[in-house]
Design a protein around this motif. Structure first.
Motif, PDB file in Angstrom:
ATOM      1  N   ALA A 203       0.329 -10.076  17.778  1.00 50.41           N
ATOM      2  CA  ALA A 203       1.110  -9.131  17.074  1.00 50.41           C
ATOM      3  C   ALA A 203       0.708  -9.048  15.719  1.00 50.41           C
ATOM      4  CB  ALA A 203       2.576  -9.963  17.022  1.00 50.41           C
ATOM      5  N   ALA A 204      -0.176  -9.815  15.139  1.00 45.64           N
ATOM      6  CA  ALA A 204      -0.472  -9.957  13.646  1.00 45.64           C
ATOM      7  C   ALA A 204      -1.380  -8.606  13.322  1.00 45.64           C
ATOM      8  CB  ALA A 204      -1.328 -10.849  13.369  1.00 45.64           C
ATOM      9  N   TRP A 205      -2.166  -8.271  14.537  1.00 45.57           N
ATOM     10  CA  TRP A 205      -2.897  -6.820  14.519  1.00 45.57           C
ATOM     11  C   TRP A 205      -2.148  -5.802  14.409  1.00 45.57           C
ATOM     12  CZ3 TRP A 205      -7.447  -8.483  18.308  1.00 45.57           C
ATOM     13  CH2 TRP A 205      -8.500  -9.589  17.609  1.00 45.57           C
ATOM     14  N   LEU A 206      -1.252  -5.557  15.318  1.00 46.33           N
ATOM     15  CA  LEU A 206      -0.348  -4.639  15.224  1.00 46.33           C
ATOM     16  C   LEU A 206       0.435  -4.250  14.032  1.00 46.33           C
ATOM     17  CD1 LEU A 206       1.056  -2.065  16.939  1.00 46.33           C
ATOM     18  CD2 LEU A 206       2.525  -3.894  17.999  1.00 46.33           C
ATOM     19  N   LEU A 207       1.146  -5.379  13.653  1.00 46.71           N
ATOM     20  CA  LEU A 207       1.715  -5.526  12.238  1.00 46.71           C
ATOM     21  C   LEU A 207       0.759  -5.192  11.109  1.00 46.71           C
ATOM     22  CD1 LEU A 207       3.920  -8.780  13.015  1.00 46.71           C
ATOM     23  CD2 LEU A 207       4.825  -6.267  12.713  1.00 46.71           C
ATOM     24  N   ALA A 208      -0.379  -5.481  11.148  1.00 44.21           N
ATOM     25  CA  ALA A 208      -1.417  -5.099  10.214  1.00 44.21           C
ATOM     26  C   ALA A 208      -1.528  -3.411   9.893  1.00 44.21           C
ATOM     27  CB  ALA A 208      -2.565  -5.644  10.274  1.00 44.21           C
ATOM     28  N   GLN A 209      -1.354  -2.837  11.080  1.00 45.63           N
ATOM     29  CA  GLN A 209      -1.174  -1.469  11.191  1.00 45.63           C
ATOM     30  C   GLN A 209      -0.184  -1.025  10.446  1.00 45.63           C
ATOM     31  OE1 GLN A 209      -3.731   0.921  12.079  1.00 45.63           O
ATOM     32  NE2 GLN A 209      -5.215  -0.320  12.839  1.00 45.63           N
ATOM     33  N   PHE A 210       0.989  -1.539  10.891  1.00 42.06           N
ATOM     34  CA  PHE A 210       2.495  -0.960  10.060  1.00 42.06           C
ATOM     35  C   PHE A 210       2.298  -1.323   8.525  1.00 42.06           C
ATOM     36  CE2 PHE A 210       4.096  -1.515  14.561  1.00 42.06           C
ATOM     37  CZ  PHE A 210       4.853  -0.169  14.561  1.00 42.06           C
ATOM     38  N   ASP A 211       1.703  -2.396   8.517  1.00 43.52           N
ATOM     39  CA  ASP A 211       1.561  -2.793   7.009  1.00 43.52           C
ATOM     40  C   ASP A 211       0.947  -1.521   6.068  1.00 43.52           C
ATOM     41  OD1 ASP A 211       3.382  -5.042   7.235  1.00 43.52           O
ATOM     42  OD2 ASP A 211       1.696  -6.286   7.160  1.00 43.52           O
ATOM     43  N   HIS A 212      -0.343  -1.434   6.729  1.00 46.15           N
ATOM     44  CA  HIS A 212      -1.102  -0.542   5.965  1.00 46.15           C
ATOM     45  C   HIS A 212      -0.405   1.015   5.854  1.00 46.15           C
ATOM     46  CE1 HIS A 212      -5.237   0.577   4.355  1.00 46.15           C
ATOM     47  NE2 HIS A 212      -4.869   1.926   4.753  1.00 46.15           N
ATOM     48  N   LEU A 213      -0.044   1.241   6.829  1.00 52.95           N
ATOM     49  CA  LEU A 213       0.713   2.701   6.924  1.00 52.95           C
ATOM     50  C   LEU A 213       1.826   3.003   5.930  1.00 52.95           C
ATOM     51  CD1 LEU A 213       0.168   3.667  10.730  1.00 52.95           C
ATOM     52  CD2 LEU A 213      -1.085   4.457   8.771  1.00 52.95           C
ATOM     53  N   LEU A 214       2.655   1.802   5.952  1.00 47.10           N
ATOM     54  CA  LEU A 214       3.701   1.571   5.054  1.00 47.10           C
ATOM     55  C   LEU A 214       3.366   1.728   3.566  1.00 47.10           C
ATOM     56  CD1 LEU A 214       5.883  -1.057   6.912  1.00 47.10           C
ATOM     57  CD2 LEU A 214       7.024   1.222   6.479  1.00 47.10           C
ATOM     58  N   ASP A 215       2.177   0.856   3.192  1.00 44.41           N
ATOM     59  CA  ASP A 215       1.608   0.985   2.004  1.00 44.41           C
ATOM     60  C   ASP A 215       1.194   2.251   1.634  1.00 44.41           C
ATOM     61  OD1 ASP A 215       0.686  -0.598  -0.503  1.00 44.41           O
ATOM     62  OD2 ASP A 215      -1.345   0.162   0.341  1.00 44.41           O
ATOM     63  N   ARG A 216       0.672   3.014   2.601  1.00 45.50           N
ATOM     64  CA  ARG A 216       0.065   4.452   2.368  1.00 45.50           C
ATOM     65  C   ARG A 216       1.037   5.696   2.379  1.00 45.50           C
ATOM     66  NH1 ARG A 216      -3.054   0.764   1.038  1.00 45.50           N
ATOM     67  NH2 ARG A 216      -5.276   0.959   1.158  1.00 45.50           N
ATOM     68  N   LEU A 217       1.852   5.431   3.285  1.00 48.87           N
ATOM     69  CA  LEU A 217       2.918   6.604   3.698  1.00 48.87           C
ATOM     70  C   LEU A 217       4.346   6.401   3.093  1.00 48.87           C
ATOM     71  CD1 LEU A 217       1.728   7.295   7.232  1.00 48.87           C
ATOM     72  CD2 LEU A 217       1.264   8.752   5.316  1.00 48.87           C
ATOM     73  N   GLY A 218       4.593   5.033   2.890  1.00 47.31           N
ATOM     74  CA  GLY A 218       6.111   4.438   2.229  1.00 47.31           C
ATOM     75  C   GLY A 218       6.967   4.222   3.358  1.00 47.31           C
ATOM     76  N   GLU A 219       8.207   3.857   2.970  1.00 45.30           N
ATOM     77  CA  GLU A 219       9.064   3.395   3.995  1.00 45.30           C
ATOM     78  C   GLU A 219       9.495   4.748   5.187  1.00 45.30           C
ATOM     79  OE1 GLU A 219      11.162   0.383   4.281  1.00 45.30           O
ATOM     80  OE2 GLU A 219       9.646  -0.567   2.953  1.00 45.30           O
ATOM     81  N   GLU A 220       9.621   5.979   4.665  1.00 45.38           N
ATOM     82  CA  GLU A 220      10.071   6.878   5.459  1.00 45.38           C
ATOM     83  C   GLU A 220       9.070   7.632   6.288  1.00 45.38           C
ATOM     84  OE1 GLU A 220      12.428   9.486   3.082  1.00 45.38           O
ATOM     85  OE2 GLU A 220      14.137   8.201   2.827  1.00 45.38           O
TER      86      GLU A 220
END
Length: 346
Positions: free
Chosen positions: A269-286
């Protein structure tokens, strides 16, 4: 928590199984990754149902080395592509007639489908091979409910060039849109059809960004900084998307999630969540959502069908995501970008 999803290929599988005649299998249960019983068990509220002109032949993933560049299939002739695309659209209509889905052209319709226990379905075209130069077929699909379109799949076509399945690689591969491709983007802008960037190469991405006045969306793409696959989005692309108020739907495909780019479903799950984390950092919560690619991918073993979606929600909770963020990723962010793209009033 109900999930709205940016991409699935169940219509391709249903047409291979018989099209309209196979629609009943969707209601009772299918051998793939998505059907109605498992959708209800997993809290799957609907999403983008892709029409795709499938090439014959399969890729032998067992021959892949640590670096690879998979050969792309030949383009599908226009008339053959249209026949396949129209058969898939007719199959979705059959699912609607059977009371499984509702084809939606507004977020209000999606909300009503959710309230009534139906799957909200966006008709999406993945690769425009079946559309002729006069765009007659586009208008016909629009009348059926088409509201999302990716001009290319990974193989080149009359509209532009996609990115191959290459690892490691960036997306700066080949020329961008053709003259017909630019005309297609212009017509989609007029009709307020969402333009999907997921399979476009960098040159095509930049052209769409220059031509479009809508949020830039990749319905099923991940972060290149985490996994350097050609299909994943670079930080430059994410910056351009963020400036437009755009969105990326995280794809569950193993080769886009594993740091080694392998087609192996042993993915923590950590590898999938790393994708969410990176995209949230670059694209924001929305700017982050889900774009599973169910029935078109090899997902993590623990997430290998739509009824397993609660395991993803639980992983997000353990990771520390607050409930409001999870709701936006699962539902709200798609509703925001669809409302903006389709021109719905606030």
């Amino acid at each position: 928590m109900i999930v709205f999803d940016g991409h699935n290929d169940v219509l391709t599988e249903l047409v291979r199984a018989g099209g309209r005649a196979a629609a009943g299998g969707f209601l009772s249960g299918l051998p793939g990754q998505l059907d109605l019983p498992r959708a209800r068990a997993g809290g799957f509220g609907g999403g983008f149902f892709a029409l795709w002109a499938r090439s014959e032949g399969a890729t032998d993933f067992s021959t892949l080395g640590p670096e690879y560049d998979l050969p792309l299939p030949e383009p599908v002739p226009e008339a053959q592509a249209w026949e396949m695309i129209r058969a898939q659209a007719d199959t979705l209509v059959a699912l609607e007639e059977a009371g499984a889905v509702r084809i939606c052209t507004s977020t209000a319709q999606i909300a009503r489908a959710r309230d009534e226990g139906l799957l909200g379905a966006i008709l999406h075209l993945e690769g425009a091979e079946g559309i002729g130069p006069d765009f007659y077929e586009l208008e016909e699909l629009y009348a059926l409910g088409l509201r999302s379109l990716g001009p290319v799949w990974s193989r080149p076509n009359a509209f532009g060039h996609g990115v191959p399945f290459r690892y490691p690689s960036g997306p700066d591969i080949g020329p961008g849109l053709t003259e017909r491709g630019r005309a297609l983007i212009a017509r989609c802008e007029e009709l307020r059809i969402l333009i999907d960037l997921s399979h476009l190469n960098l040159a095509g991405f930049r052209e769409v960004a220059a031509l479009s006045k809508r949020p830039l969306v990749a319905t099923h793409s991940n972060a290149h900084a985490r996994v350097p696959h050609a299909r994943n989005l670079t930080d430059e692309q994410l910056r351009i998307m963020a400036e437009s108020g755009g969105l990326a739907g995280v794809n569950f495909e193993s080769t886009f999630l594993r740091p080694d780019g392998r087609p192996d479903d042993d993915i923590p799950a950590a590898w999938l969540l790393a994708q969410f984390d990176h995209l949230l950092d670059r694209l924001g919560e929305e700017g982050v959502a889900i774009g599973s690619d169910y029935d078109g991918c090899t997902p993590p073993a623990w997430l290998n069908s739509v009824d397993k979606l609660p395991a993803l929600i639980a992983a997000m909770e353990r990771h520390g995501y607050p409930a409001a963020r999870i709701e936006r990723i699962c539902w709200g962010n798609w509703m925001r970008v669809l409302a903006e793209t389709w021109g719905e009033s606030a």
